[in-house]
Write a protein that holds these residues in place. Structure first.
Motif, short mmCIF file in Angstrom:
data_model
loop_
_atom_site.label_atom_id
_atom_site.label_comp_id
_atom_site.label_asym_id
_atom_site.label_seq_id
_atom_site.Cartn_x
_atom_site.Cartn_y
_atom_site.Cartn_z
N UNK A 1 35.58 -6.13 5.59
CA UNK A 1 34.91 -5.08 4.49
C UNK A 1 33.86 -6.02 3.80
N UNK A 2 34.49 -6.57 2.77
CA UNK A 2 33.72 -7.19 1.61
C UNK A 2 32.72 -8.32 2.13
N UNK A 3 32.97 -9.00 3.31
CA UNK A 3 32.18 -9.72 3.92
C UNK A 3 31.15 -9.02 4.68
N UNK A 4 31.28 -8.04 5.17
CA UNK A 4 30.24 -7.37 5.90
C UNK A 4 29.13 -6.86 5.08
N UNK A 5 29.57 -6.35 3.89
CA UNK A 5 28.69 -5.90 2.80
C UNK A 5 27.83 -6.84 2.21
N UNK A 6 28.52 -8.32 2.00
CA UNK A 6 27.70 -9.12 1.69
C UNK A 6 26.68 -9.70 2.61
N UNK A 7 27.19 -9.74 3.83
CA UNK A 7 26.32 -10.26 5.03
C UNK A 7 25.17 -9.37 5.90
#
Length: 332
Positions: free
Chosen positions: A129-135
Motif C-alpha cells: 500500500x505505502x509503496x503504491x501511494x509513493x509510486x
C-alpha cells in the motif's frame, strides 16, 4: 412482481412497488438477490480461511476474528520482479465451475456474481500500500503497466463469464475500497490519470454483457462519487452512512445512482441502541431513495466480526420492512 424485476426497477429508477432487499438472514423480510461468490475462489488458497498465497502470489494472513484477513506478502514489492511476473489465467475453468450451482438456487431472484479486488485493491496487494501511494509519483509507468495487466485479466474473466452464463446473470458486484474515514486515498488528478480510463473500459464491458455495475467501496469517498457515476456505476454499495454525512450525502446524490446500503456498520449497528438504528433507517429511506427507486436494503452478513449484536440486524430489517412499501412519501 418477481424479485428480479423489483431489483431492476430500483436500479433503473423504474418505480418498483417496494424496496428490494439483499439479505439471507431473516425469513420475514424479502430476499430478492442471489449472490454467487464462487468466481473468487483461489486455486492456491481461499483468502477467508487460508494464511497462504493466492493465485496472484499475494500472501495472506488470517485475522484473529475470522473474516477476510489481509495481504502481508507482495509479489511485486520489488519492481525487479515485474518483468518475469505473470498473472493467473482468467479462463481457468476452476473459477467458473461452481457458479452454475449458485445460479440454480436463484429461482426468481436477481443474480449477482462477485468479483473482489479490482483495480486499486489488487494493485496495492501486488506492490504494497505505502509503496503504491509513493509510486503514483515515482514510478508511474510501472504502476500503469500493472494496472493494464489487472484490467486485461478482469476483461477476459468477465468475457468468459458471459460466454458461460450470459443473461442468466443480472449484475456484477465489484470491490475497490477507495478511502479512509476522512477522504479518498488519492487526489482527483491521480484518480483521473490512473483509474478513470480503466474503470470506463471495465464498466463499458460489463454493460456490454448486459449486466449492471455494482461497486462496493468503503471510506468517505464523497468527492469520487460524481466521477464514478459518470464512468457508469449503476449501484454504489455504501456501508458507512455516518462517514459520508447521511443527510447531505443523500440530498446530493439521490436519484443519480442507486444505493445498496445498510445501517452504519462501524457506528450505529455496533453501538446497539435500537432507537438509533430505527432512526437511521428512516433517514436512509427518506434521504437516499426517490419515488422512482434508487435504494436497495443490504446486510453485511457477519455481525460477529463487526461487534454487532444479532438482534440489531433484526431491528434494522424490521424498520426497513415497515417502510419498504411507503413509496408515495419516500423522499419527502
Amino acid at each position: 412482481m418477481k424479485s428480479k424485476e423489483i431489483v431492476r426497477r430500483a436500479i433503473e429508477f423504474d418505480s418498483p412497488p417496494r424496496l428490494p432487499f439483499w439479505q439471507h438472514d431473516v425469513s420475514w423480510a424479502p430476499d430478492d438477490m442471489c449472490d454467487a461468490w464462487e468466481m473468487d475462489r483461489a486455486e492456491a488458497g481461499w483468502f477467508f480461511d487460508n494464511a497462504a498465497a493466492d493465485d496472484w502470489g499475494c500472501r495472506w494472513a488470517a485475522t484473529e476474528e475470522k473474516n477476510m484477513g489481509q495481504v502481508v506478502g507482495f509479489p511485486l514489492a520489488d519492481w525487479s520482479a515485474l518483468d518475469r511476473y505473470r498473472p493467473p489465467d482468467p479462463l481457468k475453468a476452476f473459477y467458473f465451475e461452481r457458479i452454475e450451482g449458485e445460479i440454480e438456487k436463484a429461482d426468481d431472484r436477481y443474480v449477482v456474481v462477485t468479483s473482489h479486488f479490482n483495480l486499486i485493491e489488487r494493485l496495492h496487494m501486488l506492490h504494497g500500500f505505502a509503496a503504491t501511494m509513493e509510486d503514483f509519483y515515482l514510478e508511474p509507468e510501472r504502476i500503469e503497466r500493472v494496472l493494464d495487466m489487472i484490467l486485461l485479466f478482469k476483461l477476459e474473466l468477465f468475457e468468459e463469464l458471459h460466454r458461460r452464463f450470459a443473461d442468466r446473470i443480472d449484475g456484477l458486484f465489484l470491490t475497490d475500497d477507495w478511502g479512509t474515514q476522512q477522504g479518498p486515498f488519492v487526489s482527483q488528478n491521480v484518480f483521473e490519470q490512473f483509474f478513470a480510463p480503466r474503470y470506463a473500459k471495465l464498466f463499458d464491458a460489463i454493460h456490454g454483457h448486459g449486466w449492471h455495475v455494482i461497486l462496493h467501496s468503503c471510506g468517505r469517498i464523497n468527492s469520487l462519487v460524481p466521477r464514478l457515476i459518470e464512468l457508469g456505476v449503476d449501484v454504489l454499495n455504501m456501508q458507512q452512512p455516518q462517514a459520508y454525512g447521511l443527510v447531505e450525502f443523500g440530498e446530493q446524490f439521490r436519484g443519480k445512482v442507486c444505493f445498496l446500503t445498510t445501517s452504519d456498520i462501524q457506528a450505529t449497528l455496533p453501538r446497539g441502541i435500537e432507537s438509533e438504528v430505527r432512526e437511521e433507517v428512516e433517514l436512509l429511506v427518506r434521504h437516499w431513495s426517490t419515488p422512482a427507486g434508487g435504494l436497495i436494503v443490504f446486510n453485511y452478513g457477519d455481525p460477529k466480526s463487526l461487534g454487532v449484536k444479532p438482534e440489531m440486524t433484526q431491528v434494522m430489517f424490521d424498520e426497513f420492512v415497515k417502510l419498504m412499501g411507503d413509496l408515495p412519501n419516500r423522499g419527502s
